[in-house]
Motif scaffolding. Structure first.
Motif, PDB file in Angstrom:
ATOM      1  N   UNK A  53       0.854  -1.185   0.000  1.00 52.90           N
ATOM      2  CA  UNK A  53       0.000   0.000   0.000  1.00 52.90           C
ATOM      3  C   UNK A  53       0.888   1.233   0.000  1.00 52.90           C
ATOM      4  N   UNK A  54       1.123   1.763  -1.187  1.00 57.70           N
ATOM      5  CA  UNK A  54       1.941   2.956  -1.354  1.00 57.70           C
ATOM      6  C   UNK A  54       1.224   3.906  -2.313  1.00 57.70           C
ATOM      7  N   UNK A  55       1.717   5.137  -2.362  1.00 57.15           N
ATOM      8  CA  UNK A  55       1.178   6.127  -3.302  1.00 57.15           C
ATOM      9  C   UNK A  55       2.272   6.479  -4.290  1.00 57.15           C
ATOM     10  N   UNK A  56       2.083   6.366  -5.562  1.00 59.17           N
ATOM     11  CA  UNK A  56       0.854   5.854  -6.153  1.00 59.17           C
ATOM     12  C   UNK A  56       0.739   4.352  -5.934  1.00 59.17           C
ATOM     13  N   UNK A  57      -0.477   3.870  -6.025  1.00 62.00           N
ATOM     14  CA  UNK A  57      -0.745   2.446  -5.846  1.00 62.00           C
ATOM     15  C   UNK A  57      -0.100   1.664  -6.993  1.00 62.00           C
ATOM     16  N   UNK A  58       0.604   0.580  -6.681  1.00 67.80           N
ATOM     17  CA  UNK A  58       1.212  -0.210  -7.756  1.00 67.80           C
ATOM     18  C   UNK A  58       0.178  -0.639  -8.806  1.00 67.80           C
ATOM     19  N   UNK A  59       0.566  -0.570 -10.059  1.00 65.80           N
ATOM     20  CA  UNK A  59      -0.343  -0.840 -11.177  1.00 65.80           C
ATOM     21  C   UNK A  59      -0.903  -2.249 -11.184  1.00 65.80           C
ATOM     22  N   UNK A  60      -0.210  -3.203 -10.561  1.00 70.42           N
ATOM     23  CA  UNK A  60      -0.714  -4.578 -10.589  1.00 70.42           C
ATOM     24  C   UNK A  60      -2.059  -4.706  -9.881  1.00 70.42           C
TER      25      UNK A  60
END
Length: 148
Positions: free
Chosen positions: A29-36
């Motif tokens: 859970x990071x910003x930006x959210x990982x594309x997967x």
């Protein structure tokens, strides 16, 4: 109170999944959210046998689960529903939201003519195991996994 998730819900869903002893080790859970995560959401949305469901209270997502409907040759060609990724927001834990979510999922499985609802929980989640047993689930099988 329950609806299918929308793409703009994915961040809140991942936040709930990561806010957990085991989720902290497997979610990102990071910003930006990982594309997967968005790719997975899109795959779920495009599959009529998969539903990502959120519980909403006063406009806020307070719970999530995924339900997958699978046809089987066994049991005379019957369908099964598999419930996975069940989480409730820590602000509502112990308030019956999880029970309502699982009961909703069971009723949804009935509308899809499933003869069985199944789920798994990590063996270290003893509270979760008791929770599911109180809802009528029984540990009738031994589950195995192979990480790839």
């Amino acid at each position: 109170m329950f609806r299918e998730a929308e793409e703009n819900d994915v961040g809140e869903i991942v936040k709930m999944l990561a806010n957990d002893r085991l989720g902290k080790t497997r979610e990102n859970y990071t910003h930006p959210l990982p594309k997967q995560y968005i790719k997975a959401f899109e795959a779920i949305q495009s599959d009529t046998n998969n539903e990502l469901i959120v519980a909403v209270l006063e406009g806020h997502i307070i719970g999530v689960l995924q339900i997958t409907f699978t046809p089987y040759i066994t049991h005379q060609g019957g369908w099964r529903a598999t419930i996975e990724g069940v989480r409730t927001d820590e602000s509502v834990r112990g308030k019956g939201i999880g029970s309502k979510m699982i009961t909703w999922a069971i009723e949804r499985a009935k509308t899809r003519n499933c003869h069985l609802v199944q789920l798994t929980t990590d063996k270290t989640r003893t509270d979760a195991l008791r929770f599911y047993e109180k809802l009528g689930f029984q540990a009738t099988h031994e589950g195995l996994k192979l990480k790839l």
